[in-house]
Design an enzyme around this catalytic site. Structure first.
Site, mmCIF file in Angstrom:
data_model
loop_
_atom_site.group_PDB
_atom_site.id
_atom_site.type_symbol
_atom_site.label_atom_id
_atom_site.label_comp_id
_atom_site.label_asym_id
_atom_site.label_seq_id
_atom_site.Cartn_x
_atom_site.Cartn_y
_atom_site.Cartn_z
ATOM 1 N N SER A 16 1.739 -25.296 49.173
ATOM 2 C CA SER A 16 1.592 -23.947 49.714
ATOM 3 C C SER A 16 0.325 -23.800 50.552
ATOM 4 C CB SER A 16 1.603 -22.920 48.573
ATOM 5 O OG SER A 16 0.601 -23.203 47.620
ATOM 6 N N ARG A 37 5.016 -36.061 51.892
ATOM 7 C CA ARG A 37 5.524 -37.196 51.123
ATOM 8 C C ARG A 37 7.048 -37.195 51.052
ATOM 9 N NH1 ARG A 37 2.943 -40.156 47.373
ATOM 10 N NH2 ARG A 37 1.260 -38.627 47.238
ATOM 11 N N LYS A 197 -14.656 -22.327 39.575
ATOM 12 C CA LYS A 197 -13.905 -21.064 39.492
ATOM 13 C C LYS A 197 -12.477 -21.295 39.022
ATOM 14 C CE LYS A 197 -11.422 -21.494 43.505
ATOM 15 N NZ LYS A 197 -10.013 -21.201 43.795
ATOM 16 N N SER A 260 -2.821 -16.646 41.415
ATOM 17 C CA SER A 260 -3.661 -17.763 40.982
ATOM 18 C C SER A 260 -2.893 -18.686 40.050
ATOM 19 C CB SER A 260 -4.908 -17.225 40.271
ATOM 20 O OG SER A 260 -5.596 -18.280 39.623
ATOM 21 N N ASN A 262 -4.108 -21.271 38.530
ATOM 22 C CA ASN A 262 -4.930 -21.612 37.372
ATOM 23 C C ASN A 262 -4.873 -20.508 36.321
ATOM 24 O OD1 ASN A 262 -6.512 -24.244 37.993
ATOM 25 N ND2 ASN A 262 -6.551 -23.083 39.899
ATOM 26 N N ILE A 285 0.477 -27.718 40.718
ATOM 27 C CA ILE A 285 -0.688 -28.285 40.051
ATOM 28 C C ILE A 285 -1.762 -27.228 39.903
ATOM 29 C CG2 ILE A 285 -2.537 -29.992 40.218
ATOM 30 C CD1 ILE A 285 0.190 -31.195 39.610
#
EC number: 1.1.1.94
Length: 334
Positions: A16, A37, A197, A260, A262, A285
Site C-alpha cells: 500500500s 514480486r 512509534k 494503522s 501496528n 506486515i
C-alpha cells in the site's frame, strides 16, 4: 525554452505504501519503473492500471509507470531507488543486486523498520551492504497514511538526509498538489523515531484490545514520547524538537488511526489472538513486531529505561500475558 528531462526512478515494493508513493510521484515529472514480486499483480497493473492487492481504487498512470518483475531491469538506468518493502524482506527483494548496481544512484528509504538479525536501520544496512555514500541516502517520514494519500487528502512528509541537497531534491520529487514536504538533516532521529512509534502503536492497540480507554492511551502516548526521546538521545545525541510532525505527529497518527496496521495488530493481540492468527487476519506486515525485538537487543548496549517497549517485547517474544504486562506497566506511567 529548455526542456527538463523526467527524473528516472525505481520503486521497489508492491504494498500500500509503495502504491501511494507511485501515485504521488506520478503527479510530477518522474518516469517510474515499479518492481513487484508477484507477476500476477504486475500483469494486472499493466492491463487495468490498478494494484489488485493494495489500494485497488488508485488509478496508476501507466504512461509514466512501467511495471517490472526483474529487479536488475527495474533499477537499471534509474537515478533514484525507493525501497518500500517491509524491513524484514528488504534483503530478499534485493537478492542478486551488487554494490556496482547502486553506483551513482540515490537511495530513498520508505521503510519504517529495522533489518532483523542485523538490528540495523535500513539506511545503515544499505550503506554497509552496497557501499552507498550517506550523502546519497534519504528517508521518507510521515505522518502520512497510504490510505489517505489514495483519497488525495492533504498530507505531509518529512524528508531526512545527512546531505541537505539530497533532502531538498527528494522533497521536490514528492511535493504535489495534495502533499507538502519538508527537508531536514536529522536522519537518525527521524528513522529511529519512526521505528519506535510502530512499537508504541502496538502497545496502544494491545491496551485497546484489553478494554483500556482514551484516558489511559493519552498517558501511554505521552510517556512513550519521553521514552522515544531518551532512546534517540542516547543512541544519537543531537538538538532536535520532537514535537515536530515527523516525530510527535507520526507517533500520534500511528497510535490513534484505524488505518494503522501496528495498532490493528496490537488490538488483535490484546483481544486474545495468537501472533500467527493476528498476522493471518491482517494480511499485511506490522513493522513493530520485528522492530521491538531489534530495539530491545540494541538497548542492551545503552540500558535506556523503556518500560513500554519492554512490555510489548515481553508479550510478543516472551509469551507474557497482555493483561499481566499492562497491569505492571500502568504502575510505572505518570
Amino acid at each position: 525554452m529548455k526542456v527538463v528531462q523526467p527524473v528516472r526512478l525505481t520503486m521497489i515494493g508492491g504494498g500500500s505504501w509503495a502504491t501511494a508513493l507511485v501515485k504521488i510521484l506520478s503527479e510530477n515529472n518522474v518516469n517510474i519503473k515499479w518492481w513487484l514480486r508477484k507477476t500476477a499483480d504486475a500483469e494486472y497493473i499493466k492491463k487495468f492500471g490498478h494494484n489488485p492487492s493494495y489500494l485497488s481504487d488508485v488509478q496508476i498512470n501507466t504512461r509514466k509507470v512501467k511495471v517490472c518483475t526483474k529487479i536488475r531491469d527495474a533499477i537499471r538506468d534509474s537515478q533514484y531507488i525507493v525501497l518500500a518493502v517491509p524491513a524484514a524482506f528488504v534483503g530478499d527483494a534485493l537478492r542478486g543486486i551488487k554494490p556496482e548496481h547502486f553506483a551513482g544512484k540515490c537511495v530513498i528509504s520508505a521503510i519504517k523498520g529495522m533489518v532483523p538479525g542485523a538490528n540495523q536501520l535500513v539506511t545503515d544496512w544499505v550503506s554497509n551492504q552496497y557501499n552507498v555514500p550517506q550523502e546519497r541516502i534519504s528517508v521518507i517520514a510521515g505522518p502520512c497514511h497510504a490510505e489517505e494519500v489514495a483519497l488525495e487528502k492533504q498530507s505531509y512528509l518529512t524528508i531526512a538526509s545527512a546531505d541537505p541537497v539530497c533532502a531538498e531534491n527528494v522533497s521536490n520529487l514528492l511535493r504535489c498538489r495534495f502533499v507538502q514536504t519538508t527537508p531536514v538533516d536529522d536522519i537518525y532521529g527521524i528513522e529511529y523515531s519512526a521505528v519506535m512509534k510502530n512499537i508504541i502503536a502496538l502497545a496502544c492497540g494491545i491496551t485497546h484490545g484489553l478494554g483500556y480507554g482514551d484516558n489511559f492511551q493519552a498517558v501511554l502516548v505521552s510517556n512513550a514520547m519521553q521514552e522515544i526521546r531518551r532512546f534517540v538521545d542516547a543512541i544519537h545525541a543531537k538538538h532536535r524538537d520532537l514535537s515536530g510532525s515527523a516525530y510527535l505527529g507520526d507517533l500520534l497518527v500511528t497510535a490513534y488511526s484505524p488505518f494503522s496496521r501496528n495498532r490493528t495488530f496490537g488490538n488483535l493481540i490484546g483481544r486474545g489472538y495468537t501472533i500467527q492468527s493476528a498476522q493471518a487476519e491482517m494480511n499485511m506486515i506490522a513493522e513493530g513486531y520485528y522492530a521491538v525485538k531489534s530495539i530491545h537487543e540494541v538497548n542492551q548496549r545503552f540500558n535506556v529505561q523503556m518500560p513500554i517497549v519492554e512490555a510489548v517485547y515481553n508479550i510478543l517474544y516472551e509469551k507474557a500475558a497482555p493483561t499481566t504486562e499492562m497491569n505492571s506497566l500502568k504502575e510505572l506511567l505518570k
